[in-house]
Design a protein around this motif. Sequence first.
Motif, PDB file in Angstrom:
ATOM      1  N   PRO A 102       0.794  -1.242   0.000  1.00 28.12           N
ATOM      2  CA  PRO A 102       0.000   0.000   0.000  1.00 28.12           C
ATOM      3  C   PRO A 102       0.820   1.283   0.000  1.00 28.12           C
ATOM      4  O   PRO A 102       0.454   2.235  -0.692  1.00 28.12           O
ATOM      5  N   PRO A 103       1.961   1.376   0.730  1.00 27.66           N
ATOM      6  CA  PRO A 103       2.725   2.632   0.670  1.00 27.66           C
ATOM      7  C   PRO A 103       3.257   2.967  -0.722  1.00 27.66           C
ATOM      8  O   PRO A 103       3.559   4.118  -1.006  1.00 27.66           O
ATOM      9  N   SER A 113       6.016   7.574   2.993  1.00 27.51           N
ATOM     10  CA  SER A 113       4.793   6.768   2.862  1.00 27.51           C
ATOM     11  C   SER A 113       4.910   5.485   3.675  1.00 27.51           C
ATOM     12  O   SER A 113       3.948   5.066   4.322  1.00 27.51           O
ATOM     13  N   ASP A 142       4.636   6.584   7.371  1.00 29.17           N
ATOM     14  CA  ASP A 142       3.258   6.959   7.734  1.00 29.17           C
ATOM     15  C   ASP A 142       2.369   5.731   7.873  1.00 29.17           C
ATOM     16  O   ASP A 142       1.426   5.720   8.678  1.00 29.17           O
ATOM     17  N   ALA A 143       2.639   4.687   7.063  1.00 24.42           N
ATOM     18  CA  ALA A 143       1.831   3.471   7.118  1.00 24.42           C
ATOM     19  C   ALA A 143       2.278   2.534   8.229  1.00 24.42           C
ATOM     20  O   ALA A 143       1.650   1.489   8.435  1.00 24.42           O
ATOM     21  N   TRP A 172       5.090   0.858   8.337  1.00 23.85           N
ATOM     22  CA  TRP A 172       5.995  -0.192   7.870  1.00 23.85           C
ATOM     23  C   TRP A 172       7.412   0.064   8.398  1.00 23.85           C
ATOM     24  O   TRP A 172       8.106  -0.867   8.768  1.00 23.85           O
ATOM     25  N   ASP A 230       7.742  -5.145   7.144  1.00 25.62           N
ATOM     26  CA  ASP A 230       6.547  -4.465   7.653  1.00 25.62           C
ATOM     27  C   ASP A 230       6.553  -4.547   9.175  1.00 25.62           C
ATOM     28  O   ASP A 230       6.343  -5.617   9.762  1.00 25.62           O
ATOM     29  N   ASN A 256       4.417  -3.573  11.178  1.00 29.58           N
ATOM     30  CA  ASN A 256       3.089  -3.863  11.727  1.00 29.58           C
ATOM     31  C   ASN A 256       2.873  -5.361  11.917  1.00 29.58           C
ATOM     32  O   ASN A 256       2.200  -5.792  12.860  1.00 29.58           O
ATOM     33  N   TYR A 305      -2.316  -7.712  -0.641  1.00 26.84           N
ATOM     34  CA  TYR A 305      -2.692  -6.581   0.208  1.00 26.84           C
ATOM     35  C   TYR A 305      -4.047  -6.046  -0.229  1.00 26.84           C
ATOM     36  O   TYR A 305      -4.530  -6.312  -1.333  1.00 26.84           O
ATOM     37  N   ALA A 330      -5.224   0.680  -1.120  1.00 31.52           N
ATOM     38  CA  ALA A 330      -5.237   1.891  -0.303  1.00 31.52           C
ATOM     39  C   ALA A 330      -6.429   2.739  -0.740  1.00 31.52           C
ATOM     40  O   ALA A 330      -6.597   3.029  -1.925  1.00 31.52           O
ATOM     41  N   ASP A 338      -5.746   8.728  -2.171  1.00 34.46           N
ATOM     42  CA  ASP A 338      -5.243   7.559  -2.907  1.00 34.46           C
ATOM     43  C   ASP A 338      -5.898   7.459  -4.287  1.00 34.46           C
ATOM     44  O   ASP A 338      -7.089   7.755  -4.439  1.00 34.46           O
TER      45      ASP A 338
END
Length: 569
Positions: free
Chosen positions: A56-57, A101, A104-105, A107, A149, A151, A189, A192, A197
């Motif tokens: 997504p980033p 990016s 911010d996500a 990762w 990642d 997360n 994934y 986004a 987006d």
Amino acid sequence: MRRMATAIAVLAGALAAPFAAASPAVALDGPEACEGTPWAEGAWQLFDPPAEYVPPPLQGHPWSCAAVLSDRAVPDPELSYGYNLFYVDITPDDLVAILRSFEDAGWANGTEISQLDPGAGDGSSVSIGADELAALDAPPSYVGGRFGDANTGNDIINFTYTDGQEYDNWVGWETPSLVVEVQVTSGPYGRATGASDPSVLSALRTIAEAVPTTTQLAVLGGSAVFLMLIVGFPGYLLNKVLEKHWTETMDWFRARRAKRVTRAPKASKAPKASKASKASKNPGPPPDAAARPKRKAPSWLVWPGFVLSAIIAGFVDPAFGFNPMSVRLVVTGLISFVLLNVIGWIVVIAALRKIQPDAHPTITFRFGSLIVVALTVLVARLLQFEPGVIFGLVAGLTFAITLVASKDALVILLGSGAALVMAIGAWIGYSAFAPLADAVPGSVLFRSLAELFSGVVVEGVSTLPLALLPLLALDGAVLFAWHKWVWGLAYIVGAASFVLVMFTIPEAWGEIGSGFGRWLLLFTGLAVIAVGVWLTDALIERRAKRITEEGATAAPPPAPAPAGPPPTA
């Protein structure tokens, strides 16, 4: 006839506009950047990564090209899926935006850069993030790092940025470039879907990307003529069948209705309560349904109609749903429907006031067009075509009088020409704002403006090959019945515009494939179905006629009348 020639010239002139407004791009910012490199030969091949396998980033940062191992072209759920993304001729600011990016996500945590050469030839190991990179006094000559990642602990991102002078990313590019190695270990994934987006409308090519070579121009012209030929006569045959059976069906319904109205009242009901009794008190001829004035829908219905069209058109994006991106998609779609329809018909109304002052046209919404909008969106989704196909002219004109055939055809040509001119103008706007939206990934304003222009382009050029089909109440049937050569010229212009804007034109007929080939096959399939329906109907009608004739021959002759008594004297 002079006005008709002017309208046709508008259509033809609009098609030539992109060639006058654009010049070929010189930067290596497309798949050609990877051609002739080790990533396009041997064990590697160029490909288009499936959207669901792009982290997504990175989905908001268009890459120049991508490469994958030849034996891993299709994702295998049992194996990790690795490929490389290449960003050619980018700036350090682009690199900072991409790393931000990821941060911010969630990762990366601000320590993803592990190798840095600030430009003095003294590369060293570091542990910094996007902010520290942006604060450097001079552009770096080398930046590298590797992270997963944060997360989930899954997936691996390995990136290498070079300035093209001291370092060249192993392929000899003389401009700054970034190679991102993506190793997917956690499966596909989600898309986004934030407010800034991109949707599928951002997949539209700019004018610079679409300008054809001489060979592609020949393929473009041949494709337009081919589409006209496989649509024209088969469409005419199908239209004959549809009109005949539509007339028969309507006659059957009218007969049934007349039978119910004229049926005698039941004996159990009192005569005074019967409709026949009431009608007898006011003798006179029954009202003629054809003579009744046509009920006109209220003009305000165009606005809820536009909203419904925008919502249906939003489903052209597979990620459409309850998310900020979808809200923006509906708003921009609504504005594009209003612009394409209202402004286009205002142009036609202004012209009609001069040539037919007693016509008094008003704009009304054609709710039947919602079915066409839904069908085009469905077909685009089934063919996995981006930026999609959306039928745009959902509103039409109603007149206080019946126009003669030439004036009716003029309205259609002016309306189609106005839609095409607006689409070409919007294409120029999209070509200006799309790079800005990509350069500033978090900007809702730039993304909205780019996709507003894209919506007008997609709706305008997608409408032409559909509305000009010679079927039933479509505009093409009116033109085809009036002058076939006018219809043919208009359809060639419309089809050529559709192909030029929406597809990457192959360099030769033998190279046709992907979306371009699928759409040619789709129109060919429609032509085969049309001829098949006509042939089936003709065979059924011939068989019914033969059975009737055989029945008439097999019937015994009528018996002679009995002789009467002899005449009396």
